[in-house]
Design an enzyme around this catalytic site. Structure first.
Site, PDB file in Angstrom:
ATOM      1  N   HIS A   1       1.010   4.383   6.833  1.00  0.00           N
ATOM      2  CA  HIS A   1       0.490   5.240   5.764  1.00  0.00           C
ATOM      3  C   HIS A   1       0.912   6.688   5.971  1.00  0.00           C
ATOM      4  CE1 HIS A   1      -2.942   2.374   4.316  1.00  0.00           C
ATOM      5  NE2 HIS A   1      -1.742   2.004   3.905  1.00  0.00           N
TER       6      HIS A   1
ATOM      7  N   ASP B   1      -7.939   6.364   4.187  1.00  0.00           N
ATOM      8  CA  ASP B   1      -8.051   5.214   5.092  1.00  0.00           C
ATOM      9  C   ASP B   1      -9.336   5.164   5.908  1.00  0.00           C
ATOM     10  OD1 ASP B   1      -5.597   4.417   4.245  1.00  0.00           O
ATOM     11  OD2 ASP B   1      -4.522   5.026   6.048  1.00  0.00           O
TER      12      ASP B   1
ATOM     13  N   SER C   1       0.803  -1.226   0.000  1.00  0.00           N
ATOM     14  CA  SER C   1       0.000   0.000   0.000  1.00  0.00           C
ATOM     15  C   SER C   1       0.836   1.276   0.000  1.00  0.00           C
ATOM     16  CB  SER C   1      -0.954   0.012   1.194  1.00  0.00           C
ATOM     17  OG  SER C   1      -0.235   0.117   2.399  1.00  0.00           O
TER      18      SER C   1
END
Length: 176
Positions: free
Chosen positions: A92, A119, A53
């Site tokens: 992230h 997210d 990701s």
């Protein structure tokens, strides 16, 4: 039979001594890990990237080094956070921040670089922002692909047992 012969040759005392040395190494490693945790203000000063990701910034198997300073987090920083009810931390990038004027609490919106949307689908149901307290650490460095070893060991349990068995055999025959 070779294992029994090795035990007879080396004696029980030698094998117990090797076991104590091994425990000493494990204890020392744990102490170093905890010391680094105190200095970085992180319960885990290093994590392994488990998904794609964050590509191209980080790839699966990269080891990330974390710290957790108390200063406000800036847009663009890469953070590791935990979501309530999920065991695996998420790595992230911070896309937006919001500070509540009444409480002074900082809230963050994150997104994986390789993901098409933010997210909010990963957060707890109904949650729109991550609280600053949920941040596990901030990324300050990495080593590429070193963590693939741990990924392979967790994905292939037989490999883990084979490595442990091999290390035991090696320690028995090494003292010959």
């Amino acid at each position: 039979m070779d294992i029994l012969d090795a035990i007879k040759r080396n004696g029980v005392r030698s094998i117990l001594k090797q076991g104590l040395v091994f425990l000493g190494v494990l204890t020392s490693a744990f102490m170093v890990w905890k010391t680094i945790s105190v200095f970085t203000n992180c319960e885990s000063p290093a994590v392994v990237v488990l998904s794609g990701s964050m590509e191209p910034a980080f790839y699966r198997g990269d080891v990330l080094f974390l710290n957790n300073g108390r200063s406000p987090i800036q847009i663009g920083e890469i953070v590791v956070y935990k979501v309530a009810g999920k065991d695996i931390p998420i790595v992230h990038r911070v896309m937006r921040t919001h500070t509540d004027k009444e409480t002074g609490k900082q809230y963050l919106l994150t997104k994986g670089d390789n993901n098409p949307v933010d997210d909010r689908g990963l957060y707890t149901k109904g949650q729109l922002w991550i609280e600053r307290e949920a941040i596990f650490g901030r990324v300050y460095g990495f080593i590429p692909y070193v963590g693939m070893i741990t990924i392979y060991l967790s994905d292939i349990p037989q490999l883990k047992y084979a490595v442990l068995f091999g290390l035991c055999l090696l320690s028995l025959f090494e003292s010959e």
